[in-house]
Motif scaffolding. Structure first.
Motif, PDB file in Angstrom:
ATOM      1  N   GLY A 161       0.797  -1.224   0.000  1.00 48.44           N
ATOM      2  CA  GLY A 161       0.000   0.000   0.000  1.00 48.44           C
ATOM      3  C   GLY A 161       0.827   1.271   0.000  1.00 48.44           C
ATOM      4  O   GLY A 161       0.374   2.313  -0.464  1.00 48.44           O
ATOM      5  N   ARG A 162       2.027   1.215   0.523  1.00 51.07           N
ATOM      6  CA  ARG A 162       2.927   2.372   0.548  1.00 51.07           C
ATOM      7  C   ARG A 162       4.344   1.850   0.845  1.00 51.07           C
ATOM      8  O   ARG A 162       4.536   0.657   1.046  1.00 51.07           O
ATOM      9  N   ALA A 163       5.280   2.771   0.895  1.00 49.04           N
ATOM     10  CA  ALA A 163       6.680   2.384   1.124  1.00 49.04           C
ATOM     11  C   ALA A 163       6.933   2.157   2.610  1.00 49.04           C
ATOM     12  O   ALA A 163       7.496   3.004   3.311  1.00 49.04           O
ATOM     13  N   THR A 164       6.513   1.014   3.105  1.00 47.90           N
ATOM     14  CA  THR A 164       6.722   0.650   4.508  1.00 47.90           C
ATOM     15  C   THR A 164       8.141   0.104   4.689  1.00 47.90           C
ATOM     16  O   THR A 164       8.810  -0.250   3.717  1.00 47.90           O
ATOM     17  N   PRO A 165       8.614  -0.002   5.919  1.00 50.84           N
ATOM     18  CA  PRO A 165       9.919  -0.636   6.150  1.00 50.84           C
ATOM     19  C   PRO A 165       9.981  -2.035   5.546  1.00 50.84           C
ATOM     20  O   PRO A 165      10.987  -2.419   4.948  1.00 50.84           O
ATOM     21  N   GLU A 166       8.896  -2.787   5.701  1.00 46.82           N
ATOM     22  CA  GLU A 166       8.855  -4.145   5.164  1.00 46.82           C
ATOM     23  C   GLU A 166       8.999  -4.154   3.641  1.00 46.82           C
ATOM     24  O   GLU A 166       9.697  -5.005   3.069  1.00 46.82           O
ATOM     25  N   ALA A 167       8.343  -3.185   2.991  1.00 40.80           N
ATOM     26  CA  ALA A 167       8.412  -3.108   1.534  1.00 40.80           C
ATOM     27  C   ALA A 167       9.831  -2.773   1.063  1.00 40.80           C
ATOM     28  O   ALA A 167      10.348  -3.367   0.100  1.00 40.80           O
ATOM     29  N   LEU A 168      10.463  -1.823   1.726  1.00 41.61           N
ATOM     30  CA  LEU A 168      11.824  -1.430   1.354  1.00 41.61           C
ATOM     31  C   LEU A 168      12.795  -2.594   1.519  1.00 41.61           C
ATOM     32  O   LEU A 168      13.636  -2.865   0.648  1.00 41.61           O
ATOM     33  N   VAL A 169      12.668  -3.288   2.630  1.00 41.58           N
ATOM     34  CA  VAL A 169      13.572  -4.403   2.907  1.00 41.58           C
ATOM     35  C   VAL A 169      13.325  -5.548   1.942  1.00 41.58           C
ATOM     36  O   VAL A 169      14.281  -6.161   1.432  1.00 41.58           O
ATOM     37  N   GLU A 170      12.067  -5.858   1.667  1.00 35.42           N
ATOM     38  CA  GLU A 170      11.766  -6.948   0.739  1.00 35.42           C
ATOM     39  C   GLU A 170      12.354  -6.654  -0.636  1.00 35.42           C
ATOM     40  O   GLU A 170      12.909  -7.547  -1.288  1.00 35.42           O
ATOM     41  N   SER A 171      12.248  -5.404  -1.075  1.00 40.42           N
ATOM     42  CA  SER A 171      12.797  -5.031  -2.370  1.00 40.42           C
ATOM     43  C   SER A 171      14.307  -5.249  -2.404  1.00 40.42           C
ATOM     44  O   SER A 171      14.848  -5.857  -3.338  1.00 40.42           O
ATOM     45  N   ALA A 172      15.002  -4.770  -1.378  1.00 41.62           N
ATOM     46  CA  ALA A 172      16.460  -4.872  -1.336  1.00 41.62           C
ATOM     47  C   ALA A 172      16.923  -6.321  -1.289  1.00 41.62           C
ATOM     48  O   ALA A 172      17.835  -6.724  -2.027  1.00 41.62           O
TER      49      ALA A 172
END
Length: 385
Positions: A161-172
């Motif tokens: 839904g937005r750039a959450t910590p989880e989203a940033l880490v999953e991407s990296a």
């Protein structure tokens, strides 16, 4: 005059926490991770294709204490300029790549010390990882996987839904895993966000889930004052926990200012040997001198000093002696006079008109002795507290 002993300065405080154990990579001659000192980076604001202007700005950054510099590469003209810039720069050059995978290969071939890629902005990046990994491996070029909140992969935006910590880490970690499939682990990671709280949580999470060295940054931090505060808060929290191997303070200000702030953050946390530091009181109703003017004049008079010297500029005798105990040199002012302290001892009392002159003379004398003793440091970073 009889010296009044007030105690010698204490040794610098130890770091707040042990450094996080991480892999070590080499960005040119600069070691990153694996217990190496935290390095300070910045980024040029010139068009990379303007080789002369870019090298001039890199020289200014080098003089300010920058250890690694990043240059943008959005066009073919920029890519064509990389080889000359990388060869002539005095510090390692990282090419910053968005949108076009071909510029990743161009940067590697040009001899850049590392390449930063933003997977969320490079079309079909995942399909080119095998080729990139092979080229980087062949040239010994580290890759920074730089995930930004503002350019997060759309798949993850839909999922979280937005750039959450989880989203940033999953991407990296997803991108890192693709490189790992091809045996490439010469990687550094960043997960930047403009909100320090989100950024801190993302790096904490990332630090627990991998052993890659981490590059810290609050992206789009803002103008000098706001950006300095946001970066200091975020870096202080993470570095204080041992997380972080290299930093960039992102400011809407000249790049050299980013470096000065970054160096001062590291010094304040005991992660870098201190240089010239001005400790001055904020002034109050007890002050009997113009502390602001006095601190400015002392700072200007000592500009360029290259030794680790702490100078206390105090407006009254309430805190003056106490601060002097912690300083190499100091003054407590009042009633038209100033008591001059050296290494915790009062050495003389001078008229107010002679305070700045006397402090500078004593600072030069101490600096000369420190240089003879081999204690000289690099370029100064001056703060007025």
């Amino acid at each position: 005059m009889t010296a009044v002993p007030l105690g010698m300065p204490e040794a610098p405080a130890p770091p707040l926490a042990e450094r996080r154990a991480s892999r070590r990579i080499q960005v040119g001659p600069v070691a990153v991770g694996g217990g190496a000192p935290v390095s300070v980076q910045s980024m040029t604001t010139t068009r990379t294709s303007d080789v002369g202007a870019t090298l001039q700005q890199i020289a200014e950054l080098t003089a300010s204490g920058c250890q690694i510099v990043r240059v943008a590469c959005p066009t073919q003209d920029d890519a064509d300029a990389l080889a000359t810039i990388a060869r002539k720069s005095q510090i390692p050059v990282i090419a910053d790549i968005h949108f076009q995978p071909k510029y990743v290969f161009a940067a590697i071939e040009a001899g850049c010390a590392a390449v930063r890629v933003n997977p969320g902005n490079i079309k079909q990046f995942d399909d080119r990882v095998k080729e990139i990994a092979r080229a980087a491996q062949d040239h010994g070029t580290p890759i920074r996987i730089g995930v930004n909140a503002g350019s997060l992969d759309r798949r993850l935006l839909r999922k979280y839904g937005r750039a959450t910590p989880e989203a940033l880490v999953e991407s990296a970690l997803w991108e890192a895993s693709l490189f790992e499939e091809h045996g490439f682990r010469d990687i550094k990671i960043s997960v930047k966000h403009n909100d320090p709280v989100v950024m801190i949580n993302a790096y904490r999470m990332l630090a627990e889930r991998c052993d890659y060295p981490l590059h810290l940054g609050v992206t789009e931090a803002g103008p000098a004052f706001q950006g300095t505060i946001k970066s200091a808060v975020a870096f202080g929290a993470l570095l204080g926990e041992g997380i972080g191997d290299t930093i960039r303070v992102s400011l809407s200000a000249p790049p050299a200012e980013e470096v000065k702030v970054g160096i001062q953050i590291l010094q304040s946390l005991g992660l870098r040997e201190r240089r010239l530091e001005i400790v001055s009181c904020p002034s109050c109703g007890r002050a009997q001198v113009d502390v602001y003017k006095l601190a400015d004049e002392v700072t200007a008079g000592l500009d360029g000093m290259e030794v680790p010297l702490r100078v206390a500029v105090m407006g009254c005798v309430v805190n003056g002696p106490g601060e002097a105990r912690e300083a190499d040199l100091g003054v407590a002012s009042g009633n038209g006079k100033g008591q001059i302290f050296v290494k915790g001892e009062v050495i003389k009392t001078v008229p107010e008109s002679k305070i700045v002159e006397t402090l500078i003379e004593e600072a030069m004398r101490i600096a000369e002795q420190m240089e003879k003793d081999g204690i000289a440091s690099g370029e100064p970073a001056v703060t007025v507290n």
